[in-house]
Write an enzyme that holds these catalytic residues in place. Sequence first.
Site, PDB file in Angstrom:
ATOM      1  N   ARG A  88     -32.271  16.209  85.794  1.00 54.81           N
ATOM      2  CA  ARG A  88     -31.717  15.155  86.630  1.00 54.81           C
ATOM      3  C   ARG A  88     -31.406  15.658  88.037  1.00 54.81           C
ATOM      4  O   ARG A  88     -31.018  14.894  88.891  1.00 54.81           O
ATOM      5  CB  ARG A  88     -30.404  14.728  86.031  1.00 54.81           C
ATOM      6  CG  ARG A  88     -30.226  13.418  85.317  1.00 54.81           C
ATOM      7  CD  ARG A  88     -31.201  12.367  85.511  1.00 54.81           C
ATOM      8  NE  ARG A  88     -30.577  11.081  85.318  1.00 54.81           N
ATOM      9  CZ  ARG A  88     -30.509  10.457  84.136  1.00 54.81           C
ATOM     10  NH1 ARG A  88     -31.046  10.969  83.077  1.00 54.81           N
ATOM     11  NH2 ARG A  88     -29.910   9.294  84.058  1.00 54.81           N
ATOM     12  N   ARG A 123     -31.721  -5.922  79.567  1.00 50.82           N
ATOM     13  CA  ARG A 123     -31.945  -4.827  78.620  1.00 50.82           C
ATOM     14  C   ARG A 123     -31.024  -4.961  77.404  1.00 50.82           C
ATOM     15  O   ARG A 123     -29.842  -5.288  77.522  1.00 50.82           O
ATOM     16  CB  ARG A 123     -31.677  -3.472  79.276  1.00 50.82           C
ATOM     17  CG  ARG A 123     -31.733  -2.395  78.191  1.00 50.82           C
ATOM     18  CD  ARG A 123     -31.958  -1.023  78.614  1.00 50.82           C
ATOM     19  NE  ARG A 123     -31.003  -0.518  79.574  1.00 50.82           N
ATOM     20  CZ  ARG A 123     -31.123   0.685  80.091  1.00 50.82           C
ATOM     21  NH1 ARG A 123     -32.139   1.449  79.756  1.00 50.82           N
ATOM     22  NH2 ARG A 123     -30.248   1.108  80.962  1.00 50.82           N
TER      23      ARG A 123
HETATM   24  P1  AP5 Z   1     -30.032   7.722  80.636  1.00 52.31           P
HETATM   25  O1  AP5 Z   1     -29.816   7.148  79.306  1.00 52.31           O
HETATM   26  O2  AP5 Z   1     -31.025   8.798  80.819  1.00 52.31           O
HETATM   27  O3  AP5 Z   1     -30.273   6.516  81.625  1.00 52.31           O
HETATM   28  P2  AP5 Z   1     -31.199   6.333  82.921  1.00 52.31           P
HETATM   29  O4  AP5 Z   1     -32.008   7.462  83.424  1.00 52.31           O
HETATM   30  O5  AP5 Z   1     -30.277   5.761  83.882  1.00 52.31           O
HETATM   31  O6  AP5 Z   1     -32.326   5.494  82.371  1.00 52.31           O
HETATM   32  P3  AP5 Z   1     -32.206   4.292  81.452  1.00 52.31           P
HETATM   33  O7  AP5 Z   1     -32.077   4.715  80.014  1.00 52.31           O
HETATM   34  O8  AP5 Z   1     -31.150   3.362  81.965  1.00 52.31           O
HETATM   35  O9  AP5 Z   1     -33.592   3.572  81.718  1.00 52.31           O
HETATM   36  P4  AP5 Z   1     -35.071   3.971  81.356  1.00 52.31           P
HETATM   37  O10 AP5 Z   1     -35.788   4.448  82.562  1.00 52.31           O
HETATM   38  O11 AP5 Z   1     -35.129   4.815  80.126  1.00 52.31           O
HETATM   39  O12 AP5 Z   1     -35.611   2.515  81.061  1.00 52.31           O
HETATM   40  P5  AP5 Z   1     -35.852   1.747  79.687  1.00 52.31           P
HETATM   41  O13 AP5 Z   1     -37.095   2.252  79.025  1.00 52.31           O
HETATM   42  O14 AP5 Z   1     -34.595   1.675  78.898  1.00 52.31           O
HETATM   43  O15 AP5 Z   1     -28.645   8.288  81.223  1.00 52.31           O
HETATM   44  C1  AP5 Z   1     -27.457   7.534  81.163  1.00 52.31           C
HETATM   45  C2  AP5 Z   1     -26.326   8.355  81.755  1.00 52.31           C
HETATM   46  O16 AP5 Z   1     -26.168   9.570  80.990  1.00 52.31           O
HETATM   47  C3  AP5 Z   1     -26.559   8.833  83.193  1.00 52.31           C
HETATM   48  O17 AP5 Z   1     -26.153   7.880  84.133  1.00 52.31           O
HETATM   49  C4  AP5 Z   1     -25.703  10.105  83.222  1.00 52.31           C
HETATM   50  O18 AP5 Z   1     -24.346   9.790  83.374  1.00 52.31           O
HETATM   51  C5  AP5 Z   1     -25.880  10.692  81.827  1.00 52.31           C
HETATM   52  N1  AP5 Z   1     -27.003  11.636  81.744  1.00 52.31           N
HETATM   53  C6  AP5 Z   1     -28.120  11.529  80.952  1.00 52.31           C
HETATM   54  N2  AP5 Z   1     -28.920  12.584  81.135  1.00 52.31           N
HETATM   55  C7  AP5 Z   1     -28.311  13.392  82.048  1.00 52.31           C
HETATM   56  C8  AP5 Z   1     -28.670  14.621  82.649  1.00 52.31           C
HETATM   57  N3  AP5 Z   1     -29.816  15.257  82.339  1.00 52.31           N
HETATM   58  N4  AP5 Z   1     -27.824  15.154  83.564  1.00 52.31           N
HETATM   59  C9  AP5 Z   1     -26.643  14.546  83.874  1.00 52.31           C
HETATM   60  N5  AP5 Z   1     -26.255  13.375  83.350  1.00 52.31           N
HETATM   61  C10 AP5 Z   1     -27.091  12.792  82.438  1.00 52.31           C
HETATM   62  O19 AP5 Z   1     -36.210   0.308  80.301  1.00 52.31           O
HETATM   63  C11 AP5 Z   1     -35.215  -0.442  80.992  1.00 52.31           C
HETATM   64  C12 AP5 Z   1     -35.403  -1.934  80.688  1.00 52.31           C
HETATM   65  O20 AP5 Z   1     -36.636  -2.378  81.243  1.00 52.31           O
HETATM   66  C13 AP5 Z   1     -35.496  -2.261  79.190  1.00 52.31           C
HETATM   67  O21 AP5 Z   1     -34.922  -3.506  78.975  1.00 52.31           O
HETATM   68  C14 AP5 Z   1     -37.012  -2.283  78.916  1.00 52.31           C
HETATM   69  O22 AP5 Z   1     -37.366  -3.093  77.805  1.00 52.31           O
HETATM   70  C15 AP5 Z   1     -37.540  -2.851  80.229  1.00 52.31           C
HETATM   71  N6  AP5 Z   1     -38.842  -2.363  80.609  1.00 52.31           N
HETATM   72  C16 AP5 Z   1     -39.351  -1.115  80.407  1.00 52.31           C
HETATM   73  N7  AP5 Z   1     -40.591  -1.016  80.928  1.00 52.31           N
HETATM   74  C17 AP5 Z   1     -40.863  -2.231  81.488  1.00 52.31           C
HETATM   75  C18 AP5 Z   1     -41.981  -2.755  82.195  1.00 52.31           C
HETATM   76  N8  AP5 Z   1     -43.069  -2.013  82.422  1.00 52.31           N
HETATM   77  N9  AP5 Z   1     -41.920  -4.040  82.642  1.00 52.31           N
HETATM   78  C19 AP5 Z   1     -40.806  -4.807  82.420  1.00 52.31           C
HETATM   79  N10 AP5 Z   1     -39.717  -4.357  81.745  1.00 52.31           N
HETATM   80  C20 AP5 Z   1     -39.739  -3.089  81.288  1.00 52.31           C
END
Ligand code: AP5
Length: 212
Positions: A88, A123
């Site tokens: 990250r 989501r």
């Molecule tokens: P984390 O869980 O990693 O969240 P994020 O990176 O913010 O990513 P998301 O899980 O929110 O989204 P995603 O990109 O995976 O999208 P998704 O597939 O779900 O981290 C959460 C928290 O944990 C951070 O803020 C931090 O505090 C902490 N953390 C975690 N790792 C860390 C690290 N290494 N270091 C420090 N802190 C850390 O898709 C999103 C939505 O869009 C869904 O509804 C999905 O169905 C939809 N969707 C997906 N693809 C498409 C598409 N092509 N078209 C339309 N809709 C779509």
Amino acid sequence: MTIIMLGPPGAGKGTQAEILSAKLGVTTLSTGNILRTAIAEKRPVGLDAKKYMDKGELVPDEVIIGIIKDFLAGHDLGKGCILDGVPRNINQAKMLDEMGVAIDAAVSLEVSDSEIEQRMGGRRSCLKCGASYHVKANPPAKEGVCDKCGGELTIREDDKPETVRQRLAVYHKQTEPIIGFYAEKGKLITVDGTAGVEETAEKLVKALEMIQ
Ligand code: AP5
């Protein structure tokens, strides 16, 4: 292959990681899912991390490095791995190098901030296995129930609009520089993440086939 999924919150990293992991038959390390499980189980590491996650901030590197070490101790990465949500920041990227995790590709899923803000409202996430759905773009077969494990689908605490905006700001400041880090190593693959889930997966697989 060992592949890093990069991109802003909600870009589809978790969704594509699941598809790739099934296709390639490799395991996934999702630091976000591990932290949410620790919160649900009320473990000290989770309760501590929650303070940062609820504010849309990154959890301290030492916690994440501990999670990576535990994961590496329990998994053989011989066949490869999908890294979802880690690294990250540049420090975490360097730590992975130091731990001997050899990266084949870093995939940057490109989605604009305005589209992310719209997506996050729809989501739904599985409390049990962490699978991600969208009420319109990627709905489960039965409303409120995870297709994969039958778990309950809920709205994530950090998907509130103000927290999403903060997560985007943190992404641009701390995580985006990693794109340059992997570009310099010749490992970067950029994929447009604005098409549908399946179309994005097809583009991603094609891009990965080119480097094999
Ligand atoms: P984390 O869980 O990693 O969240 P994020 O990176 O913010 O990513 P998301 O899980 O929110 O989204 P995603 O990109 O995976 O999208 P998704 O597939 O779900 O981290 C959460 C928290 O944990 C951070 O803020 C931090 O505090 C902490 N953390 C975690 N790792 C860390 C690290 N290494 N270091 C420090 N802190 C850390 O898709 C999103 C939505 O869009 C869904 O509804 C999905 O169905 C939809 N969707 C997906 N693809 C498409 C598409 N092509 N078209 C339309 N809709 C779509």
